[in-house]
Design a protein around this motif. Structure first.
Motif: not given
Length: 217
Positions: A131-142, A98-111
């Motif tokens: 506030k509003g703007g642009y965001t770039n995030a990483r999801l690290d494979l684990t 139930n914790a999967q959300f489409g990327y396989g096993n991942v851990q949130a990285g830098r944002d």
């Protein structure tokens, strides 16, 4: 990058209009500022990927640093540019489907975040803002043991909107609390040899509630 360009254009217009009226508001909320933030972070599928009745949220603790520059544009109005670098402990549980959300096993990285905000002084020492703007995030494979896989990760691009309350403490310090919603619509998988896939469409939501403290100069 279109979100970053929009934020820059809005910010440039605000700064261009500011000098003539910059002295009409309290200096408490103007000038450069730096601070730290921490709070709750939750990633989950967006509405197009959501499975009703199933908890697909991956949540954890967010922490980071922020900075920006604010100017007055009226007796009670403040506008500014801001940026943030943060990280998070949010990760999927490989033993809980139930914790999967489409990327396989991942851990949130830098944002990374860059944007603008507009505030209104409800009192000489308290400001509400959006506030509003642009965001770039990483999801690290684990791996199944939640160990990162050789710096391979998903790189996500999207936008962020939010609102908060900031309160001045003493002469230069401040404390704040804010809610932020981010939506990532583009992603690519980047490998440790520097290659990557082409961008592909995703629909990933991020909800965060953070508190922060900092100083103005």
């Amino acid at each position: 990058m279109r979100y970053a360009l929009m934020a820059a254009l809005i910010g440039s217009s605000a700064f261009a209009a500011a000098p003539a009226v910059a002295q009409t508001a309290s200096p408490t909320f103007t000038g450069p500022h730096v601070g730290v933030i921490a709070g709750y972070d939750a990633l989950r599928p967006g509405s197009t990927q959501d499975m009703p009745g199933v908890d697909q949220t991956s949540d954890g603790f967010q922490y980071g640093v922020e900075g920006g520059y604010d100017v007055a544009v009226g007796p009670r109005a403040i506008v500014g540019l801001e940026g943030e670098v943060s990280d998070s402990t949010a990760n999927t549980d490989p033993y809980d489907g139930n914790a999967q959300f489409g990327y396989g096993n991942v851990q949130a990285g830098r944002d990374l975040y860059a944007g603008v905000r507009a505030g209104y002084l409800v009192s000489p020492r308290t400001m509400i803002y959006a506030k509003g703007g642009y965001t770039n995030a990483r999801l690290d494979l684990t791996t199944d043991n939640n160990q990162r896989v050789n710096d391979e990760h998903f790189n996500l691009d999207g936008y962020r909107v939010g609102a908060g309350v900031e309160h001045a403490i003493g002469t230069n310090a401040y404390a704040k609390i804010e809610y932020r919603y981010s939506n990532y619509g583009d992603a690519r998988l980047e490998y440790n040899d520097g290659t990557n896939t082409n961008n592909f469409s995703v629909d990933t939501d991020r909800h965060q509630v953070v508190a922060g403290v900092g100083f103005r100069f």
